[in-house]
Design a protein around this motif. Structure first.
Motif, short mmCIF file in Angstrom:
data_model
loop_
_atom_site.label_atom_id
_atom_site.label_comp_id
_atom_site.label_asym_id
_atom_site.label_seq_id
_atom_site.Cartn_x
_atom_site.Cartn_y
_atom_site.Cartn_z
N ASN A 89 34.92 30.96 40.10
CA ASN A 89 35.47 29.81 39.36
C ASN A 89 34.80 28.51 39.76
O ASN A 89 34.89 27.52 39.03
N PHE A 105 39.26 40.15 41.02
CA PHE A 105 40.06 39.17 40.29
C PHE A 105 41.52 39.33 40.67
O PHE A 105 41.93 40.35 41.25
N GLY A 150 43.92 34.32 37.92
CA GLY A 150 42.66 34.14 37.20
C GLY A 150 41.46 33.87 38.07
O GLY A 150 40.37 33.61 37.54
N ARG A 151 41.62 33.92 39.41
CA ARG A 151 40.44 33.78 40.26
C ARG A 151 39.58 35.03 40.15
O ARG A 151 40.12 36.14 40.07
N TYR A 152 38.27 34.85 40.20
CA TYR A 152 37.38 36.01 40.08
C TYR A 152 36.12 35.79 40.89
O TYR A 152 35.75 34.67 41.25
N TYR A 198 45.92 37.64 39.99
CA TYR A 198 46.94 37.33 38.99
C TYR A 198 46.87 35.88 38.51
O TYR A 198 47.47 35.55 37.48
#
Length: 382
Positions: free
Chosen positions: A197, A166, A170-172, A168
């Protein structure tokens, strides 16, 4: 006048002695500095090279004493070396016109830290633990230039290997993989699930050993974010030894097309046979080639290759041997004759004769596109 002459001679003699003393002291000081520097770091090797390419008629200019068109391209191009000074976990490096500082050390009992800063104030820091890591990137102290990403991994009983990446914004990417779900009639089943996502991608794989060291693999996976079985992708792979060679057959089908791909490779005496076949989007492709090493027959390094594919018949012959004074001569000819509706009248032939030593080379090249060309060049390590 004699007294003046003696005085001038005496002064000159004294100046010479002082110059020699100062020159000797300067040499000793320089030698001491170089010795101390050499104890800390040594300059790595670097390459000096230059090259020129043009028509053989350009040599007429050389006969007339006009060297500019050849000597300008042959001016040395130096691959400047990187110089690094190390002390403990600290390293100072000068490379490609930039200075950078690196630091590596422990961060706590189990983690390590690596920091890199260059003269553009661009920096990165990595904190690495046993099962997780954190990577920071930035420039100077500007908060809007700060970015980071992190990852963690672990193994969960009755679930499998779990990893999470992940950052900064918010991608994971959450991945759960179970290499062995179970066995059914000799087939091993495994599964992998990946959630991002953009949706979830799942893969189910079955693998089974067959007699004769053969193996069959079957995969079923969906397109990420699409969960209809009709849209899934199916892949079947059969691999094994056949007729003294290695063969692979792969069949792939999705909701748009069916593709079939095959490969076969076998060693024949001093030669090697390679066969590639494919059928995709109603088009049939093939590439069959045979290569043979002629070193034993001709007593020089040599080989031949012939083949045929959709665009025609092709081949290559190469011969090389050492000459006197560390010079090596190499000759190669390649050719292709077009076939089929689009390539029937196309014929391509290229030749190359090269003389080379460890310091430089001269090469004469001829092909249909550019005609004859001469290449001169040199390269050596310092």
């Amino acid at each position: 006048q004699e007294l003046g002459f003696d005085l001038q001679a005496s002064c000159c003699s004294a100046m010479v002695r002082r110059y020699r003393t100062a020159s000797t002291a300067l040499r000793i000081f320089a030698l001491t500095v170089v010795t101390l520097i050499a104890q800390r770091f040594s300059t790595p090797g670097y390459a000096v090279k230059g090259s020129w390419e043009g028509e053989p008629l350009t040599l007429d200019e050389v006969i007339r004493g006009e060297f500019a068109s050849i000597l300008h391209p042959l001016e040395p191009k130096i691959g400047l070396p990187a110089i690094t000074y190390r002390r403990g976990g600290l390293a100072l490096t000068a490379d490609k016109g930039h200075l950078s500082v690196d630091y590596s050390g422990k961060f706590g009992k189990e983690a390590s830290v690596n920091v890199h800063v260059d003269d553009d104030e661009i920096w990165r820091a990595t904190f690495q633990g046993e099962n997780n890591s954190l990577r920071l990137h930035g420039q100077g102290l500007e908060p809007d230039r700060l970015t980071w990403d992190a990852s963690t991994a672990s193994s969960v009983a009755d679930v499998g290997d779990v990893s999470l990446d992940f950052d900064y914004v918010g991608r994971y990417n959450l991945t759960v993989q179970r290499h062995l779900l179970g066995k059914v009639r000799g087939a091993e089943f495994g599964a992998q699930l990946s959630a991002t996502n953009d949706g979830v991608l799942g893969r189910l794989e079955a693998r089974r050993k067959l007699p004769g060291d053969a193996e069959v693999v079957y995969r079923l996976e969906n397109v990420r974010g699409q969960y209809n079985v009709a849209d899934a992708k199916l892949v079947g792979i059969l691999h094994g030894a056949i007729g003294g060679g290695e063969a692979t057959l792969r069949v792939a089908q999705d909701f748009t097309a069916l593709g079939v791909y095959g490969k076969y490779a076998r060693k024949v005496s001093d030669g090697h046979v390679d066969v590639e076949l494919s059928h995709e989007d109603s088009e049939f492709g093939y590439n069959v080639s045979y290569s043979h090493d002629l070193a034993d027959a001709l007593q020089v390094d040599s080989g031949v290759l012939v083949g045929v594919d959709r665009t025609g018949v092709y081949g290559r012959v190469n011969v090389s041997r050492p000459l006197a004074g560390g010079v090596r001569a190499a000759y190669e000819v390649t050719g292709r004759v077009g076939s089929g509706f689009r390539h029937r009248h196309e014929t391509e032939i290229a030749q190359s004769l090269r003389l080379a030593s460890k310091y430089g080379y001269a090469q004469l090249v001829q092909d249909k596109a550019k005609g004859p060309r001469l290449r001169l060049g040199y390269e050596f390590e310092v």
